[in-house]
Design a protein around this motif. Structure first.
Motif, PDB file in Angstrom:
ATOM      1  N   THR A  27     193.240  36.514  56.493  1.00 46.62           N
ATOM      2  CA  THR A  27     192.932  37.429  55.395  1.00 46.62           C
ATOM      3  C   THR A  27     192.196  38.644  55.946  1.00 46.62           C
ATOM      4  OG1 THR A  27     192.705  35.540  53.900  1.00 46.62           O
ATOM      5  CG2 THR A  27     191.809  37.646  53.153  1.00 46.62           C
ATOM      6  N   PRO A  28     192.873  39.791  56.109  1.00 47.46           N
ATOM      7  CA  PRO A  28     192.201  40.985  56.621  1.00 47.46           C
ATOM      8  C   PRO A  28     191.213  41.536  55.595  1.00 47.46           C
ATOM      9  CG  PRO A  28     194.601  41.162  56.789  1.00 47.46           C
ATOM     10  CD  PRO A  28     194.306  40.009  55.891  1.00 47.46           C
ATOM     11  N   ILE A  29     190.102  42.052  56.100  1.00 50.28           N
ATOM     12  CA  ILE A  29     189.116  42.673  55.218  1.00 50.28           C
ATOM     13  C   ILE A  29     188.422  43.818  55.953  1.00 50.28           C
ATOM     14  CG2 ILE A  29     187.250  41.091  55.866  1.00 50.28           C
ATOM     15  CD1 ILE A  29     186.286  41.229  52.947  1.00 50.28           C
ATOM     16  N   LYS A  30     188.197  44.898  55.257  1.00 52.34           N
ATOM     17  CA  LYS A  30     187.465  46.065  55.742  1.00 52.34           C
ATOM     18  C   LYS A  30     188.096  46.652  56.993  1.00 52.34           C
ATOM     19  CE  LYS A  30     183.099  44.473  53.727  1.00 52.34           C
ATOM     20  NZ  LYS A  30     181.657  44.213  53.949  1.00 52.34           N
ATOM     21  N   GLY A  31     187.500  47.719  57.484  1.00 47.84           N
ATOM     22  CA  GLY A  31     187.904  48.352  58.731  1.00 47.84           C
ATOM     23  C   GLY A  31     186.670  48.583  59.568  1.00 47.84           C
ATOM     24  N   THR A  32     186.707  48.203  60.838  1.00 49.73           N
ATOM     25  CA  THR A  32     185.492  48.268  61.655  1.00 49.73           C
ATOM     26  C   THR A  32     185.461  49.483  62.582  1.00 49.73           C
ATOM     27  OG1 THR A  32     186.418  46.912  63.453  1.00 49.73           O
ATOM     28  CG2 THR A  32     185.363  45.758  61.617  1.00 49.73           C
ATOM     29  N   HIS A  33     186.547  49.750  63.304  1.00 45.33           N
ATOM     30  CA  HIS A  33     186.597  50.824  64.285  1.00 45.33           C
ATOM     31  C   HIS A  33     187.975  51.479  64.259  1.00 45.33           C
ATOM     32  CE1 HIS A  33     183.528  48.069  65.801  1.00 45.33           C
ATOM     33  NE2 HIS A  33     183.126  48.958  66.687  1.00 45.33           N
ATOM     34  N   TYR A  34     188.022  52.711  64.716  1.00 44.79           N
ATOM     35  CA  TYR A  34     189.310  53.322  65.030  1.00 44.79           C
ATOM     36  C   TYR A  34     189.234  53.908  66.433  1.00 44.79           C
ATOM     37  CZ  TYR A  34     187.527  58.103  64.239  1.00 44.79           C
ATOM     38  OH  TYR A  34     186.830  59.289  64.325  1.00 44.79           O
ATOM     39  N   ARG A  35     190.383  53.999  67.071  1.00 45.09           N
ATOM     40  CA  ARG A  35     190.490  54.664  68.368  1.00 45.09           C
ATOM     41  C   ARG A  35     191.672  55.621  68.331  1.00 45.09           C
ATOM     42  NH1 ARG A  35     191.362  52.099  74.453  1.00 45.09           N
ATOM     43  NH2 ARG A  35     193.269  51.251  73.497  1.00 45.09           N
ATOM     44  N   ILE A  36     191.428  56.850  68.754  1.00 40.93           N
ATOM     45  CA  ILE A  36     192.461  57.884  68.839  1.00 40.93           C
ATOM     46  C   ILE A  36     192.619  58.270  70.298  1.00 40.93           C
ATOM     47  CG2 ILE A  36     192.930  60.305  68.331  1.00 40.93           C
ATOM     48  CD1 ILE A  36     191.663  59.789  65.562  1.00 40.93           C
TER      49      ILE A  36
END
Length: 228
Positions: free
Chosen positions: A6-15
């Motif tokens: 069950t995915p929840i929230k977003g923690t980090h992004y990388r570009i």
């Protein structure tokens, strides 16, 4: 065995900066931005509807009634940033970064001019796993790893100045990942950790990858780094 999480929230992004062919740029001239300063990433799949064939007989009865399957063309991404990194934002939107050398700061803003966006980038976003599946049997935290290996055609969305927070919004479209065998996206950009299952690599028609992993996200950094 299939994964059920069950995915929840977003923690980090990388570009990560890509060249015109969708390959990660390494060494001098490369760019990696890792941050937690985003509100949401919204993806909408863009399909071409299948051709429909309908023919009736002279008395109105259906003689041919068939429709081809739809074809996935690309993903459209909308990203809302609550923290604006001048280097990252100017690159994503193909804008000119405003630079200064005072107090060790090299980027203080950006400027937009007429013209078409040309810059390409890859986007990776990590989510947590909720509930009883949050950790694997050995006790390691599990994450959902989302990757869009080749993004571009970026447009700036709404920017509101008000008695409240302002967010920097962009929309981008994906292209198929680079198929170059040695310099392409592979199992993830760079020589560090990989978040794809062992043995898996990005293939030439891939637009979006989603995987369960116990490898933690990279650490955020205010200043963009280079890719090796």
């Amino acid at each position: 065995m299939a994964s059920a999480v069950t995915p929840i929230k977003g923690t980090h992004y990388r570009i990560i900066k890509l060249d015109a062919c969708g390959n990660p740029v390494t060494g001098t001239g490369s760019m990696v931005v890792v941050s937690k300063g985003f509100v949401q990433v919204q993806m909408d799949a863009q399909y071409e509807d299948g051709t429909e064939f309908v023919e009736r007989t002279a008395d109105g009865t259906l003689c041919v009634n068939q429709k081809d399957n739809p074809v996935l063309k690309r993903m459209q991404l909308q990203i809302d940033f609550c923290e604006i990194n001048s280097t990252g934002a100017s690159y994503l939107a193909s804008a000119r970064e405003l630079t200064a050398n005072a107090a060790g700061i090299t980027g203080l803003g950006f400027a937009f001019s007429e013209g078409s966006p040309t810059n390409r980038y890859s986007l990776e976003v990590w989510q947590r796993v909720a509930g009883s599946g949050a950790c694997d049997p050995t006790g390691l935290q599990r994450y959902i790893y989302n990757a869009w290996p080749n993004c571009g055609a970026t447009k700036v969305g709404q920017y509101t100045i008000q008695n409240g927070r302002s967010t920097f919004q962009i929309t981008s479209e994906t292209q198929a990942a680079s198929a170059a065998p040695t310099i392409g996206w592979g199992d993830g950009p760079g020589s560090g950790a990989t978040w794809l299952p062992t043995g898996e690599v990005v293939q030439s028609l891939d637009h979006w990858l989603w995987a369960v992993t116990t490898t933690p996200p990279p650490n955020p950094s205010t200043n963009p780094t280079t890719l090796s």
